[in-house]
Design a protein around this motif. Sequence first.
Motif, PDB file in Angstrom:
ATOM      1  N   GLN A 604      24.704  20.126  28.720  1.00 28.01           N
ATOM      2  CA  GLN A 604      23.626  21.090  28.519  1.00 28.01           C
ATOM      3  C   GLN A 604      23.330  21.358  27.049  1.00 28.01           C
ATOM      4  OE1 GLN A 604      25.030  24.522  30.658  1.00 28.01           O
ATOM      5  NE2 GLN A 604      24.653  23.608  32.688  1.00 28.01           N
ATOM      6  N   VAL A 605      24.026  20.655  26.157  1.00 28.92           N
ATOM      7  CA  VAL A 605      23.871  20.888  24.721  1.00 28.92           C
ATOM      8  C   VAL A 605      23.547  19.552  24.059  1.00 28.92           C
ATOM      9  CG1 VAL A 605      24.928  21.847  22.645  1.00 28.92           C
ATOM     10  CG2 VAL A 605      25.593  22.708  24.891  1.00 28.92           C
ATOM     11  N   ALA A 606      22.584  19.568  23.145  1.00 25.57           N
ATOM     12  CA  ALA A 606      22.230  18.361  22.413  1.00 25.57           C
ATOM     13  C   ALA A 606      23.405  17.904  21.566  1.00 25.57           C
ATOM     14  CB  ALA A 606      21.003  18.614  21.535  1.00 25.57           C
ATOM     15  N   SER A 607      23.407  16.604  21.257  1.00 29.80           N
ATOM     16  CA  SER A 607      24.547  16.032  20.536  1.00 29.80           C
ATOM     17  C   SER A 607      24.723  16.677  19.163  1.00 29.80           C
ATOM     18  CB  SER A 607      24.354  14.524  20.385  1.00 29.80           C
ATOM     19  OG  SER A 607      23.142  14.236  19.704  1.00 29.80           O
ATOM     20  N   GLU A 608      23.627  16.967  18.449  1.00 31.58           N
ATOM     21  CA  GLU A 608      23.748  17.597  17.134  1.00 31.58           C
ATOM     22  C   GLU A 608      24.357  18.988  17.243  1.00 31.58           C
ATOM     23  OE1 GLU A 608      19.994  17.580  15.218  1.00 31.58           O
ATOM     24  OE2 GLU A 608      19.897  15.404  14.982  1.00 31.58           O
ATOM     25  N   GLU A 609      23.919  19.742  18.266  1.00 30.77           N
ATOM     26  CA  GLU A 609      24.483  21.078  18.474  1.00 30.77           C
ATOM     27  C   GLU A 609      25.955  20.980  18.869  1.00 30.77           C
ATOM     28  OE1 GLU A 609      23.770  25.389  18.825  1.00 30.77           O
ATOM     29  OE2 GLU A 609      22.666  23.739  17.939  1.00 30.77           O
ATOM     30  N   THR A 610      26.286  19.987  19.694  1.00 28.41           N
ATOM     31  CA  THR A 610      27.692  19.795  20.084  1.00 28.41           C
ATOM     32  C   THR A 610      28.560  19.532  18.866  1.00 28.41           C
ATOM     33  OG1 THR A 610      27.049  18.935  22.249  1.00 28.41           O
ATOM     34  CG2 THR A 610      29.247  18.380  21.450  1.00 28.41           C
ATOM     35  N   ASP A 611      28.106  18.643  17.995  1.00 31.91           N
ATOM     36  CA  ASP A 611      28.895  18.338  16.803  1.00 31.91           C
ATOM     37  C   ASP A 611      29.053  19.557  15.916  1.00 31.91           C
ATOM     38  OD1 ASP A 611      29.187  15.773  17.668  1.00 31.91           O
ATOM     39  OD2 ASP A 611      27.626  14.926  16.375  1.00 31.91           O
ATOM     40  N   ARG A 612      28.010  20.358  15.813  1.00 26.95           N
ATOM     41  CA  ARG A 612      28.116  21.563  14.998  1.00 26.95           C
ATOM     42  C   ARG A 612      29.112  22.541  15.609  1.00 26.95           C
ATOM     43  NH1 ARG A 612      23.151  25.603  13.486  1.00 26.95           N
ATOM     44  NH2 ARG A 612      23.520  26.258  15.628  1.00 26.95           N
ATOM     45  N   TRP A 613      29.072  22.708  16.917  1.00 21.30           N
ATOM     46  CA  TRP A 613      30.031  23.584  17.577  1.00 21.30           C
ATOM     47  C   TRP A 613      31.460  23.090  17.367  1.00 21.30           C
ATOM     48  CZ3 TRP A 613      27.803  24.946  23.120  1.00 21.30           C
ATOM     49  CH2 TRP A 613      26.757  25.852  22.968  1.00 21.30           C
ATOM     50  N   MET A 614      31.669  21.802  17.556  1.00 21.66           N
ATOM     51  CA  MET A 614      33.023  21.268  17.442  1.00 21.66           C
ATOM     52  C   MET A 614      33.554  21.377  16.004  1.00 21.66           C
ATOM     53  SD  MET A 614      33.880  20.478  20.501  1.00 21.66           S
ATOM     54  CE  MET A 614      32.904  21.903  20.993  1.00 21.66           C
ATOM     55  N   THR A 615      32.690  21.175  15.032  1.00 27.33           N
ATOM     56  CA  THR A 615      33.129  21.320  13.643  1.00 27.33           C
ATOM     57  C   THR A 615      33.514  22.748  13.344  1.00 27.33           C
ATOM     58  OG1 THR A 615      31.673  19.500  12.990  1.00 27.33           O
ATOM     59  CG2 THR A 615      32.460  20.955  11.243  1.00 27.33           C
ATOM     60  N   SER A 616      32.810  23.704  13.960  1.00 28.94           N
ATOM     61  CA  SER A 616      33.119  25.121  13.707  1.00 28.94           C
ATOM     62  C   SER A 616      34.513  25.494  14.182  1.00 28.94           C
ATOM     63  CB  SER A 616      32.080  26.014  14.388  1.00 28.94           C
ATOM     64  OG  SER A 616      32.210  25.977  15.803  1.00 28.94           O
ATOM     65  N   LEU A 617      35.102  24.724  15.110  1.00 27.80           N
ATOM     66  CA  LEU A 617      36.448  25.050  15.597  1.00 27.80           C
ATOM     67  C   LEU A 617      37.473  24.978  14.475  1.00 27.80           C
ATOM     68  CD1 LEU A 617      36.496  23.105  18.991  1.00 27.80           C
ATOM     69  CD2 LEU A 617      35.977  25.515  18.609  1.00 27.80           C
ATOM     70  N   ALA A 618      37.222  24.133  13.480  1.00 22.88           N
ATOM     71  CA  ALA A 618      38.174  24.002  12.379  1.00 22.88           C
ATOM     72  C   ALA A 618      38.254  25.261  11.542  1.00 22.88           C
ATOM     73  CB  ALA A 618      37.784  22.815  11.492  1.00 22.88           C
ATOM     74  N   PHE A 619      37.273  26.152  11.668  1.00 25.67           N
ATOM     75  CA  PHE A 619      37.227  27.340  10.825  1.00 25.67           C
ATOM     76  C   PHE A 619      37.488  28.622  11.613  1.00 25.67           C
ATOM     77  CE2 PHE A 619      34.396  24.097   9.086  1.00 25.67           C
ATOM     78  CZ  PHE A 619      34.956  23.934   7.827  1.00 25.67           C
ATOM     79  N   VAL A 620      37.968  28.488  12.853  1.00 27.46           N
ATOM     80  CA  VAL A 620      38.345  29.675  13.627  1.00 27.46           C
ATOM     81  C   VAL A 620      39.473  30.387  12.896  1.00 27.46           C
ATOM     82  CG1 VAL A 620      39.331  30.482  15.795  1.00 27.46           C
ATOM     83  CG2 VAL A 620      37.593  28.682  15.801  1.00 27.46           C
ATOM     84  N   HIS A 621      39.341  31.689  12.744  1.00 28.25           N
ATOM     85  CA  HIS A 621      40.257  32.427  11.878  1.00 28.25           C
ATOM     86  C   HIS A 621      41.702  32.377  12.365  1.00 28.25           C
ATOM     87  CE1 HIS A 621      36.725  35.081  10.286  1.00 28.25           C
ATOM     88  NE2 HIS A 621      36.667  33.827   9.903  1.00 28.25           N
ATOM     89  N   GLU A 622      41.951  32.873  13.575  1.00 24.09           N
ATOM     90  CA  GLU A 622      43.314  32.962  14.081  1.00 24.09           C
ATOM     91  C   GLU A 622      43.328  32.487  15.528  1.00 24.09           C
ATOM     92  OE1 GLU A 622      44.188  37.088  13.361  1.00 24.09           O
ATOM     93  OE2 GLU A 622      45.155  36.644  11.458  1.00 24.09           O
ATOM     94  N   PRO A 623      43.344  31.175  15.724  1.00 26.30           N
ATOM     95  CA  PRO A 623      43.302  30.654  17.108  1.00 26.30           C
ATOM     96  C   PRO A 623      44.523  31.084  17.901  1.00 26.30           C
ATOM     97  CG  PRO A 623      43.763  28.895  15.522  1.00 26.30           C
ATOM     98  CD  PRO A 623      43.410  30.109  14.724  1.00 26.30           C
ATOM     99  N   ARG A 624      44.285  31.372  19.174  1.00 29.16           N
ATOM    100  CA  ARG A 624      45.352  31.787  20.077  1.00 29.16           C
ATOM    101  C   ARG A 624      45.518  30.743  21.181  1.00 29.16           C
ATOM    102  NH1 ARG A 624      42.265  36.267  19.311  1.00 29.16           N
ATOM    103  NH2 ARG A 624      41.290  35.986  21.356  1.00 29.16           N
ATOM    104  N   LEU A 625      46.566  30.926  21.960  1.00 29.76           N
ATOM    105  CA  LEU A 625      46.878  29.942  22.983  1.00 29.76           C
ATOM    106  C   LEU A 625      45.761  29.822  24.008  1.00 29.76           C
ATOM    107  CD1 LEU A 625      48.887  27.955  24.184  1.00 29.76           C
ATOM    108  CD2 LEU A 625      49.942  29.871  25.407  1.00 29.76           C
ATOM    109  N   ASP A 626      45.146  30.935  24.409  1.00 26.75           N
ATOM    110  CA  ASP A 626      44.078  30.844  25.402  1.00 26.75           C
ATOM    111  C   ASP A 626      42.878  30.070  24.865  1.00 26.75           C
ATOM    112  OD1 ASP A 626      43.408  32.733  23.557  1.00 26.75           O
ATOM    113  OD2 ASP A 626      42.830  34.283  24.987  1.00 26.75           O
TER     114      ASP A 626
END
Length: 1475
Positions: A604-626
Motif C-alpha cells: 500500500q506504500v510506494a517504493s520511494e515512501e517505503t525506502d524513506r520509512w525504512m531509512t528513518s528506522l536507523a534514527f529511532v531514539h530508543e528502540p524497544r523490544l516491541d
Amino acid sequence: MARLNQDRFAGGSLTVSYLSEGFNFDYGVDTNITLMTSSYALVAQVRRDDGTTADLTFLASREVGSESRTVRLAAALGLDETDAHTLDASLDLPNYPSTRLSGRLAAGSGGRYLVSGQLQRGPHVYMISGQYRYEAEHVLELRARLPRREYTGTLSARTEGGNYKVKADLQLGRRIMTVVSVRPGGPEMNANFELFWNKDVDDSQHIIMEISRRGYDLSAKLRYPGRQVQLLAGLTSSGDALPRPTDPRAGHRCASYCLSADNSKFAYTAGQTYVYAYTSDVVTTLAGATDEASRLHVKATAEIAANSACDFTLQLRDVTLEDSDPKNVDRRRHVDDMASFKDELEKYPLSFSYQDGRVEELCSSQFESVWALNFKRGLLSATTDVSGYCSTNYTVRNLGDITAVIKTKELLTCRERGHLVSSLQTTPYHSASNIQSMPLLRSTQRCRQAVSAGRLLTVVCQEDHLFRPFSGGGNGAVTRTTLTLTEMNVRPTVHTRQHEPLRVRSSAMFDHSAPELKAVDRADATRLLLAEMQRQTAEDVRREVPRLFTQLVQTLRQADAASLARLLREQTQQTTRKYLMDALPMLGTAAALVVMRDMVMLGQVASEETDRWMTSLAFVHEPRLDMVEAVAPLLADAGVRTQTLLGVSAMLHRFCRADVDCAQRPAVRQAVSSIEQLLGGDCASESRGGRTRVLAALKALGNVGLLIRGEGVLRACFASKDDVETRLEAIRAYRRMPCAVVSNSGLVHTFANHLENSEVRIAAYLAVTQCATHEVVDKLMEILSKETVNQVGSFVWTHITNMQETNDPSKQYLKSLLYNVELSKKFATDARKFSRYYEKSAFFESVNAGGSVEGAVVFSPESYIPRSGMLNLTVDLFGEAINLLEVGGRVEGLEHYVENLFGNKGPYPQESISQILRAMRGRPSSNDITRLSDAYNAANDASGSFHASSYVKIFGNELSFGTFDDLSALVRALGDDGPVSFLQKLAKDRDWTDNYQFLDTSYTIPTMTGLPFKLRAVGAATVTLKTSGRFNIESWNKMNIEGFIKPSAAVEIAAEMSVDAHVARTGLKMNTNLHTSTALDGQVVIDSAKIVSIKMNMPKDKVEMLDVRTSFHSVYQNQEIPLETTSNKVEYGACSEAYTAAALGVNICSEICYPLPAASGASFLLTGPLTARITVEKTDTVKAFIFEYRHSNEAGVRKSSLMLDTPGTTTNRHINLDYMINFRNKAFRVGIITPVKSVELAGSLDVATERKHAALQLDIDRREIFGVAGSLTKNDTLRAVEYQPLVVIRGSSGPLFRLKGEVLVNKDKPKYAVRLRANTLYNYPIVLTGSVDEDDGMYSIATSLSSHALTGTLNGMFRHDGTSLVLQTATEYSVLDGPTRTISLNTKMDKEALGEQTLYKLSMETKLSALPLLDTELRAELARSPGQHRATAELMLGQRRYQLSAGLGDQRGRRFGEIAFQAAHMDVDFKLATE
C-alpha cells in the motif's frame, strides 16, 4: 581524628590525620594512617604531588621475641604521555626475595581497557598482559608468561533478570578449570558453585556446592567425587547488628554488608524513626528580561526509620505540590491531579543501605514508578548524590556541638549525569578532562549540612542551572532549585502494616529510563488536528502548520496500532492522509511500526515512501523490544528491499547497545536469522539482483553486529574465490561483531596468506585490528616482517604509523598496543601507485573535544587506478564520539575508459596524461598509449568488466549503497537529468505537501530534588508546492509553459527548558517560527531566439516573502502563558515605495524589531521576542508583469524588441525598446517608448554609389527634434574632378543650416579650388572660396571669406627644400564692416652642418595692425656637437626683450651644465651652472 574502640583492640590506637582542609581528597593531599596494638604496628602514607602522580607507602611490623619483622609495600601511580595509567610497585617480605611490579592500563573505546605488566621476583621475570571489555557481559582476559610456561584465563560476568553469573576459564598447561556462580537477589537466595578440572582428556572431575537461604535460614550442599555433605544453619541477630526475624521488615534487608558502627561518622539508633520536614522550590525565569517566573513548590514529611546500623527505610507523608502565578509568587494553588502525585510518593516505602553517611543501594518495590523513585533519590541526595560521579569540595567547621559541612560541586565535571535522547548516535570514550558533559549549562550546587551527635539535623541546598548560549553576567534562561531538610523529632519505629518483599535493587544514581507510553484513545483530538491542518493549508502553508504537525505527532504517540490503522482508513482526502503518512515514521512507537509494516507488506506504500520509512528506522531514539518485534517480519520477505535491510539492521544495533541480552530475544534472533538466510551457503548468486541482495544482507549484518547461526556461512563467504566485492563485504560484516566472533573467524590466516587477493588481505587486517590483543599484534608483526606484496605492506605500514601518532581517544587502546612496535621493513608508499591509510586527528583534553578524519585508498596489483577508497569524519565531544559520516566506493574496469578517452586515438588526446598513465601503471613507457590500452584489454577484457559500487554511512550505520554495471549508470546516479527534466515533471497538476519533524532532541540531567531538568528542542517543517497548467517543453530553446507554481513553507523550532514533576512542570519555552509564501503564476514562451515571452500574474495583493518571529512563554498550570518582558525594543523598517511604486506598482518592505540587549551582557536573543519580515504589496491594481522579447532576421532586415508592461493598472507603465537594421537599404532605427517619453533615432548611410549620402533623425514624442542629412556628388572630367557636397541640418522648427558648394581637383598638377556657400538660420549667407597652386616647389594659397560678421582674405606662400623652410602669410579682415586690419607672418628655419657641429636657426616675425604691442620677433639657435649642446633664444615682444641661453656637455668624464635668463625691464639676470 577518630579513636579506635579500646574494648575490641586492647592497648591499640588509631590515628587518622588529614593534612588538608575538610574531606577533600583531590591531588595535593597527604594522608597518614597509624595503627598500633600490643603486637603490631602499621603505618600507611599516601601522597599526591600533582595531577599525574600518586605515591603510596605501607609499612607493617611485628615483634617476634627480640626480632622485628617488617613488611614494606611502596607504589607509585601516574600517567604517561599517552594518558595511560602506570603503576610501579615493590614488595619486601621477611625471608623472601624482593618483588617488583610494573604495569600499564590504557583506556579505549566502548569500555575496553588494556592491561600490560611485568612481575620480577628475585631472578625470575613474569610477563602479564590482558584486556577488559564490556559487550554483552563483562570480560577480563589475562595472560601470564613464566620462564618455561604460559597461563591464560578469562573471567566473565553478566546479569540476567536480576541473577548474577560469573564464569572463569583458566588454562594452566593442560589443566582447565571452570567456575560458575549464580546468585539471585531478594530475601531468598540460591547460589551454585561448580569447579571442574581434568588431568587427562577423558579424566574429568568436579566439585559442586549449592547454597540456599530463606530469610535467615541457610543450607549448603557440597558434592565431590564419591562424597556429599549437607549443612543446615539458622542465623539470629543480637544487638543492633541485624533486625530480628520477628520484625515485620525482616524480609526487607537491603544492605548486603555493613561497615562497623564504631568507625562511622554517623550514629543512628536502630528501632528509631527520624522525622524530617522536606521542602523544595523550583524557579525558572528569563533573568535580566522579565520579573515573571514559573515556579513549583513541594512539601512533605520524610520519615526515615533505622532498621539496623546500615538498613534504613524512607516513608513520605503529607506530600503537597503547588505552583505559583508567574506574576505573583504569593498566589499559590495545588496543581491539578496533585492527588495522583501524592499517592505515588506515599504508596511505597523505600529501603536503602546506608554506609557511613552514604546511600549505597536502594531496595524498592517492583511496582514503584521510575519518577517516584527518582524523587526519593533526590531527597536522599541531601545526604549523598543523585547527580552522577562528580568532583566535590568539602569544608568542615566545628561550631560547638554542631559540625557544619559545606559541600560544593561544579556539575560540569559529573560523569554519567546527563541523558541525551536524539537521533544522534554516539560511542563513549574515556578522557581525564574536567568537562564530562555537554557544556550547554553552567550548573553549580552548594549544600550546607548541620550534624550533631552523629545525626543530620538540617540540610539546605541550592542548585543553579544557567543556559550558557546567549547568556551573560548570570542573566539568561535560569533554573534555580532549593531544598531544605529539617529534623522535626525522633520517635520509636512503629510497624503498622506488612509490606511486600523488596525485589528491585538499584543505585542512588538517577534513573533516566523513559516510562512506557500507555495507549490512549485520542482519535477525536487527531481528527480535529487534521481538519485544522487542512484548513491552514487550503491556499498555502500558514505559520501555524508546523506547530499543529508537532501536536499531531505527540498525539499519535499515544495511539495503539488499531487506532492508527483506523484513522488511516478514515482519511478519504489525500491531504489529511498525507499528514498521517508523514507522521508515522516520526512517532517512534511500536504501534506506528506495526502499521508501517502492514502497509509495506500489503503493497500500500510506494517504493520511494517505503525506502524513506525504512531509512528513518536507523534514527529511532530508543528502540524497544516491541518495536523490534514489529519490524522483524519485514526481513522474512523473499523480496526484501535493500533499504529495509539497512534500516531495520541499524535499529537492531541501537536496540542491542542498550540490551545486553538482545541476542537471546526471539525477535532479534528471528530478524538476524532472516538476514543470514539471504546469504545461502556461501553468498553465491546467479543474477545481478541476487548479488545485490547478498551484498545488502552482508551490510545489514555489519550494521547489526550480531550472528545467530551464520559464523560458518560468513567464513565461507569471504573464503570463496568467486566475487571479490562479496568477499570484502563479508569481511566488513565483522566490524561490530564481538571480539570472540572475530577471533574465531580465521581472518588472521586470510591476512597471512601471501597468495590471497590484496584487497581481501587489507580488509582482513582492518577487521582483525578492531579486536587487537598482544597476541594478535605479535602475529601481525610477524606476518608483516615476511610480507612480499607491496600493496599490502604499504597499507599496513601507513596504518601502523598513523595509529602510533593518533590523538583520537577512541583509538588509544590500539595506539598503546602499537606504540612500541618497531617496524623493521619499509615499503614503497607512493600515493600514486600504492595503497595507503590516512588519519589526521586532534583532541583537546582541556575542553574534552576533538575530531578526526581518516581515509583509505586501496590499489590492486592488476590496475593503476585505485580499486577502492574511503573517507570518514568523526567528532569527539564531552566523552562521546560521533561518527558523522563515512563515504566510500569501489570500481573495476575503468582503465579501458580512461585510456580510450585520453589516448592518442581518443577524443581528448593528451601526451602529458598518457605519460602519467604509463607511470601509474608501472610498465615500460610506450610511444603510443593506445597500444598499451589494446594490450590491457586483450588480457583483461576491460571493455566488459566495468563494475562500481558506493556506500554512505551515517553515525556508523550503512544506510545507502548502490551498484553500477556500466559507466552510464554511474553517471546517471551522480547527476540528475537536469532542470529541464525537473520542469517536465511539473507538467501535471500537483498539490504536493511534505511534513517533517527534523529535530526532536532532549537532554536530561537530574536536579538535586530528583526531578528531571530537561532541555528539549523540537523542530518541524511543512513545505507545499502547488502547480497547474500546460507544460510543453522540448528543450531549453523550445518551451511553452502556462500555469502557476506556488511554493510555501513554514518552519518552527520550539526550545524548552523545564523541570518535570510528573503531573506538573515548570519552565520556559521559546518558539522560533519562519514562514514564506510566494507564487509564480503566468506564462513562459520560448521559441529558439525568436520569442521569449514571460507573463507573471499577481493574484495576491500581499506576498509574504519571509516572516521570522520568536516568542517566549512560561509554564503555569501546565499551560503556556506568554511571557511579558521588560526590555526596550529597537525597531527598524524600510520600504521601496519611492523607487518601485511608480515604476512597478508594488511596495517592497522590510522591518525588524528586537529587544535591546541586557546591560548585564545577555544576548538580545534571550531578552525578548524578535520579529523580522519582508513583504511585497501592491500599490496599484497590478494584474501581471509582462516581459516580451522578439527577434527576427529576414530578407536582409534584422529586428529586435523588448517590452515591459503591467496591464490593468491605473498608471501606464508600458515600456518598449526596439531596433531595426535594414542591410539592403543601409538604414537603421532605434526607439524607446515609456509612459513619460518616447524617443526614436533613425538614420541611413550609402557610400557605395556615385552619389554618397547619409541621414540621421531624432524624434521625441513623435516630433522631430533634430535632423541632419548630407550628400557628396562626384563629377569626373578629362582634366579635373569636381565634388559637390551638400549638408542640411534641421531643428524642431525647420532648417537650421544648409551647406552647398564645389571642390575642384586638377588631375595634371597639384591645384585645388574650393567654393562653399552656407545659408544659416538668420538668412545671411556665408561664402568661402580658396585655391592652392604649386609652381616649382612653391605653394601659393589664396582664400576669401564673406559673411555678415566677418569679411577677409588670406594670401601666402610655403616652401620646403630639405634644409630650409619658409612660410609667409598676409591676412586682411574687417569685422561687421569696420576698418580693414592686417596680420602678417614671416617664418624661416634653416639647418647647417659645420664639421662635427650641426646648427639649427629659427626666425619668426609677426605684425598685427590692430595690436602693435603684440608684434613679435623671435630668434633662436641650437648647436649640437659630440659631447656638447648649446642653445640661445631672444624674444622681442613689443619693446620688451627676453634672452635665454642653456648648455649641457660631457667631456672626458666631466659633466657640466648651465642656464641663463635675462629680462632687463624686469631687472632679472639669472645664471645657474653645475659641474
